[in-house]
Design a protein around this motif. Structure first.
Motif: not given
Length: 177
Positions: A50-58, A65-73
């Motif tokens: 989660y710290s990597s995710l929060r740092t990336m988002l920040s 940059w654009g932020l996207y969420q992808v679910d691999i079916s």
């Protein structure tokens, strides 16, 4: 052979009306035997910290940059297995040979419910994403980055969910394609 079962789910809309009937065949992982259908080091699949995710988002936010969420079916079904696994035939699809003995299914791909399914999915995804030119962050096994002529792209992987930060829509669409 490990067991199998069907899992059924009804999808409803905001009004509570059923709009989709779903079913998924899953393995009964509790019937797996260590050393036969899985190895001890194959029961763990890493996920993004989660710290990597929060740092990336920040950082992505600061850079615009654009932020996207992808679910691999059906992600596990895309994974390859390193050795054969066998499963009892799914209920409702049983077949027998000429002597009346039931067949078993030889699994060529990962299946939800197996103890090693997540591990094999991550291994398969890791090999594929690196073949596209992504590099893995040394401090997080589920953070990948790439620089292409279209721009920069970062990925945080949580099993089959991918959070994407892309410097341009073009690089995001390249990744999705």
């Amino acid at each position: 052979a490990i067991g199998s079962k069907w899992v059924y789910r009804l999808k409803t809309n905001k009004d509570g009306l059923v709009y989709k009937w779903k079913s998924r065949l899953v393995a009964k992982g509790l019937s797996e035997v260590l050393g036969q259908s899985y190895l001890a080091d194959e029961v763990y699949a890493p996920v993004c910290d989660y710290s990597s995710l929060r740092t990336m988002l920040s950082i992505a936010n600061q850079r615009g940059w654009g932020l996207y969420q992808v679910d691999i079916s059906n992600a596990y079904l895309h994974s390859t297995l390193p050795r054969p696994q066998y499963m009892v035939q799914p209920p409702g699809f049983e077949r027998t040979d000429d002597d009346g003995k039931p067949y078993v299914c030889k699994l060529l791909r990962g299946l939800y419910g197996t103890k090693s399914g997540g591990y094999h999915w991550h291994r398969t995804f890791d090999e594929f994403i690196k073949s596209l030119g992504f590099a893995q962050l040394s401090g997080d096994a589920c953070f990948y980055r790439a620089t292409t002529e279209r721009g920069k792209i970062w990925l945080c992987i949580y099993v089959d969910d991918v959070t994407v930060a892309a410097s341009s829509e073009e690089v995001y669409h390249w990744f999705i394609d």
